[in-house]
Design a protein around this motif. Structure first.
Motif: not given
Length: 174
Positions: A47-72
């Motif tokens: 995606l980085e090669r194809k587009y000028g700007q790429v935003e990344v969102v990290f969503i982890r889940h078990t029974e619930t889902a949450e947006e977190v940073d890359e390290r988490t």
């Protein structure tokens, strides 16, 4: 005689959003998370090669889902069972809030060992097909099965996603 004709000119969308969804339940060991990280990295590089700007969102889940940073996302351990539907629902809500409109190309990448209840798998596949896929350029799912020989059958999520027949959807086992 003079006149002015205004013809709309399409402007190419040069921004992309990549939503990474990962099961972080107890059954996703470090080997599986490492495979998932490689998958996400490869998609990001494309995606980085194809587009000028790429935003990344990290969503982890078990029974619930949450947006977190890359390290988490990659290193924080959690325990519990697995429900996929809350992660898809959160992804859909984030897309509506941040990436709606024609100026974004939205991609979703999901990694899981596929362990979920058959009810959750069917519900997730239906939600993905009806609500999420129409808003996406592409949805990629990788299924990371167990290698110890105890589970040699396709996962519930793999079977549920098998009914999807959209050109914007792909699934593979690794």
């Amino acid at each position: 005689r003079r006149y002015r004709a205004h013809a709309p000119m399409p402007a190419p969308a040069t921004r992309a959003a990549m939503l990474c969804l990962m099961d972080v339940s107890g059954s996703m060991d470090e080997r599986k998370k490492d495979l998932a990280k490689r998958f996400f990295t490869l998609l990001y590089l494309f995606l980085e090669r194809k587009y000028g700007q790429v935003e990344v969102v990290f969503i982890r889940h078990t029974e619930t889902a949450e947006e977190v940073d890359e390290r988490t996302f990659f290193h924080d351990t959690r325990s519990g069972g697995t429900l996929v539907y809350p992660a898809l629902e959160l992804a859909h809500n984030l897309i509506l809030a941040r990436y709606a409109g024609d100026s974004w190309n939205v991609y979703v990448a999901q990694a899981s060992d596929g362990d979920c209840g058959s009810d959750d798998g069917a519900r997730s596949a239906a939600y993905l097909d009806e609500r999420l896929l129409p808003r996406l350029r592409y949805f990629a799912y990788i299924d990371i099965p167990h290698v110890n020989g105890l589970f040699n059958r396709p996962s519930d999520l793999w079977r549920s996603y098998g009914a999807l027949a959209s050109p914007a959807f792909a699934r593979r086992q690794v």
